[in-house]
Design a protein around this motif. Structure first.
Motif, short mmCIF file in Angstrom:
data_model
loop_
_atom_site.label_atom_id
_atom_site.label_comp_id
_atom_site.label_asym_id
_atom_site.label_seq_id
_atom_site.Cartn_x
_atom_site.Cartn_y
_atom_site.Cartn_z
N PHE A 230 -53.46 18.58 23.13
CA PHE A 230 -51.97 18.44 23.87
C PHE A 230 -51.35 19.14 24.10
O PHE A 230 -50.64 18.91 24.85
CB PHE A 230 -51.34 17.18 22.75
N SER A 231 -50.82 20.19 23.20
CA SER A 231 -50.24 21.69 23.84
C SER A 231 -50.67 22.00 25.13
O SER A 231 -49.28 22.20 26.06
CB SER A 231 -50.13 22.67 22.32
N GLU A 232 -51.43 22.82 24.67
CA GLU A 232 -52.73 23.56 26.11
C GLU A 232 -52.98 22.87 27.37
O GLU A 232 -53.13 23.44 28.24
CB GLU A 232 -53.21 24.87 25.00
N LEU A 233 -53.78 22.03 27.12
CA LEU A 233 -54.52 21.53 27.58
C LEU A 233 -53.27 20.34 28.59
O LEU A 233 -54.12 20.86 30.09
CB LEU A 233 -55.89 20.58 27.23
N PHE A 234 -53.25 19.73 27.92
CA PHE A 234 -51.97 18.63 28.83
C PHE A 234 -50.43 18.82 28.65
O PHE A 234 -49.79 18.75 29.88
CB PHE A 234 -51.62 16.86 27.82
N GLY A 235 -50.09 19.97 28.06
CA GLY A 235 -48.83 20.80 28.23
C GLY A 235 -47.57 19.77 27.88
O GLY A 235 -46.59 20.86 28.29
N TRP A 236 -48.33 19.49 26.68
CA TRP A 236 -46.67 18.89 26.27
C TRP A 236 -45.92 19.96 25.58
O TRP A 236 -46.25 21.00 25.00
CB TRP A 236 -47.62 18.29 25.25
N GLY A 237 -44.50 19.25 24.92
CA GLY A 237 -43.38 20.46 24.53
C GLY A 237 -44.60 20.03 22.98
O GLY A 237 -45.34 19.07 22.40
N LEU A 238 -43.36 20.77 22.11
CA LEU A 238 -43.58 20.53 20.46
C LEU A 238 -43.30 19.44 20.48
O LEU A 238 -44.36 18.72 19.24
CB LEU A 238 -42.83 22.04 19.63
N SER A 239 -42.39 18.88 20.80
CA SER A 239 -41.43 17.62 19.89
C SER A 239 -42.37 15.93 20.46
O SER A 239 -43.36 15.55 19.95
CB SER A 239 -39.98 16.88 20.83
N ALA A 240 -43.33 16.38 21.67
CA ALA A 240 -44.53 14.94 22.41
C ALA A 240 -45.06 15.32 21.38
O ALA A 240 -45.90 14.26 20.91
CB ALA A 240 -44.24 15.86 23.73
N THR A 241 -45.89 16.80 21.25
CA THR A 241 -46.89 16.85 20.58
C THR A 241 -47.54 16.43 19.16
O THR A 241 -47.97 15.24 18.13
CB THR A 241 -47.61 18.36 20.41
N VAL A 242 -46.18 16.88 18.41
CA VAL A 242 -45.87 16.62 16.73
C VAL A 242 -45.56 14.98 17.02
O VAL A 242 -45.67 14.43 15.81
CB VAL A 242 -44.64 16.99 16.05
N TRP A 243 -44.91 14.45 18.06
CA TRP A 243 -44.08 13.21 18.07
C TRP A 243 -45.64 12.14 17.49
O TRP A 243 -45.60 11.17 17.51
CB TRP A 243 -43.11 12.15 18.80
#
Length: 536
Positions: A230-243
């Motif tokens: 989610f963080s590296e491949l999809f480029g999501w930020g910390l909040s989106a990844t953890v939520w």
């Protein structure tokens, strides 16, 4: 569907539930470690401590309050804490994400420092909640797995061993035995048959503890993989990844309720029905008189002398081997009937009646199991955090060190998953349980020398990294399994919940010592960036 098929289906359901719960219990904890640099790039140690200390407190205090709270309530507490953790870390991440979106204007904001502090505080609070959740869930589920292995699953596979033998059943059994043409040959080895029957109580299944351990081993791969996806491949930020990880606690609660809790309720209903049958039916005196002698004496034990006198009396009267077998079945039935009543409560009466000092003495008595767990966790965490972070090809390249650290941890997690899944394949003796941590200490020394002298300095080192994972996972599953095998029935749950303090303590000690180990390796390799100074 036959009873055997029903038992197999229920056992498979329990095994699957423990495996999934093990993965879901530890995956958020691993995820927090994976995003540690996103939370506090300059203070990763703060994240690690926040992810260790609350869990250690839970495991230290577990023997003194677990018996007061049911499994269902504890699992609900763990589920809520897991959800709060993801929510708080995500909220804290909003400050960081918003500041990153502001770009160059960030330096012009007068309240940036306050936003940074509030964001970090929320994130560290969330990490503390996930530490609490993981440790509470792990200690509770391991104890529950021991209960399933010792009581519930054996009862599923041997339902007849738990029912009170009625007069009709006894007479029918004796008649069938006497009608066998080869009765003489059948009971030639009656003593051996009796011994095998009585040993059924000592047969320990390991599938639940192994399933949970295997799930926790997979959690390392899932946690790091989740962050990478989610963080590296999809480029999501910390909040989106953890939520997005808030789906974990929902699945966690659903699997527990529909899986393990429903099986426990089913066992309680069966136990109540069997108790009513046992109290309502009269039992033939010639068969049950021996079991009636199996009562507690003044010291709390069983009056075996009365049983022996009864057996001698029957032998003098010329009692047949067939009837002796039925006597033994009756004792076994009554014993297991008493054991099955423990499934109606979360802990046995004996463990509930222990004083705080007696609980402390019990924890101290578990040192043969806690010492290997503490040692192997301390050694492997020092290898991970202190040594592997200082190895790279070449060592002077920060990116090369980061790459080896990533590959070594993935390889290590694969070894952990494999060894934690092997609990049903072999049983470690106490000497072997102590040998594995010693080998892990040797591993620590080996990697430390490698990091300084570079006499084997290539990606072939991933092989001993895998071996380190095998040792760590092996001690985990074998240690808890041995506790469940070796402890008395009425103390197994509290003992398993208590032993977990060893691995948490070892990990915390390793996190502190790793700072100095890494610093000394940096010094030997003429590198900069160590957080503390090497003491020599």
């Amino acid at each position: 569907m036959t009873d055997c098929c029903l038992a197999s289906t229920a056992a498979t359901k329990a095994t699957r539930s423990f495996w999934l719960l093990g993965m879901l219990n530890n995956a958020p904890w691993v995820l927090m470690l994976a995003v540690a640099t996103n939370i506090s790039a300059g203070g990763v140690a703060l994240v690690f401590l926040s992810n260790m200390i609350p869990g250690l407190i839970v495991k230290i205090t577990a023997p003194y309050w677990f018996h007061l709270i049911s499994y269902k309530v504890r699992m609900l507490m763990a589920c809520v804490a897991m959800g709060l953790a993801c929510f708080l870390v995500g909220c804290g991440g909003l400050f960081r994400d918003d500041m990153a979106d502001d770009g160059d204007d960030i330096d012009q904001e007068p309240n940036d420092a306050d936003r940074q502090r509030w964001g970090l505080a929320l994130e560290l609070l969330g990490v503390s909640f996930v530490s609490f959740s993981c440790s509470l869930g792990e200690a509770s589920l391991l104890a529950l797995a021991g209960k399933f292995d010792s009581i519930i699953l054996p009862r599923l596979y041997s339902p007849d061993s738990y029912r009170v033998i009625s007069e009709e059943h006894t007479e029918d059994t004796a008649n069938k035995i006497s009608q066998q043409n080869d009765a003489e040959n059948l009971f030639t080895n009656s003593e051996e048959n009796v011994g095998k029957l009585m040993k059924q109580e000592d047969i320990q299944q390991r599938r639940s503890i192994t399933a949970f351990s295997s799930g926790t081993g997979l959690a390392g791969i899932v946690g790091y993989g989740y962050k990478a996806l989610f963080s590296e491949l999809f480029g999501w930020g910390l909040s989106a990844t953890v939520w997005s990880a808030m789906l974990f606690p929902l699945a966690y609660w659903f699997i527990y309720i529909k899986g393990l809790h429903s099986l426990e309720l089913s066992m309680q209903q069966d136990a109540s029905a069997q108790s009513e049958i046992g109290s309502g039916e009269s039992i033939h005196s010639s068969v049950t008189s021996e079991s009636s002698l199996l009562v507690k004496n003044e010291n709390g034990g069983s009056d075996n002398s009365s049983i022996q006198d009864y057996r001698q009396s029957n032998n003098r009267e010329g009692a047949s081997p067939e009837l002796e077998m039925v006597h033994t079945e009756t004792i076994h039935a009554n014993t297991m009937l008493r054991l099955e009543t423990t499934s109606q409560t979360d802990t046995t009466d004996a463990s509930r009646s222990l004083t705080a000092f007696e609980r402390f003495q019990l924890v101290l008595s578990l040192w043969p199991y806690m010492t290997p767990l503490f040692t192997v966790y301390a050694a492997e965490y020092m290898i991970q955090a202190g040594v592997w972070s200082a190895i790279g090809f070449p060592v002077t390249s920060a990116s090369a060190r980061a790459q080896f650290y990533q590959y070594s941890n993935w390889t290590y997690q694969a070894g952990v998953f494999l060894s934690r899944s092997s609990g049903n394949l072999w049983t470690a003796s106490i000497p072997i349980l102590w040998l594995m941590p010693f080998l892990q200490v040797v591993n620590l020394y080996f990697f430390w020398m490698i990091s300084i002298h570079h006499y084997w300095y290539n990606y072939g080192l991933l092989l001993p990294c895998f071996f380190a994972g095998l040792l760590g996972g092996g001690v985990y599953v074998q240690g808890f399994s041995r506790v469940n095998m070796d402890m008395p029935m009425d103390l197994r749950e509290i003992a398993i919940a208590s032993v977990g303090v060893a691995d948490a303590s070892g990990a915390l000690v390793a996190d502190i010592l790793s700072l100095f180990i890494q610093s000394c390796i940096y010094k030997q390799n003429h590198l900069e960036g160590a957080v503390v100074d090497c003491p020599y």
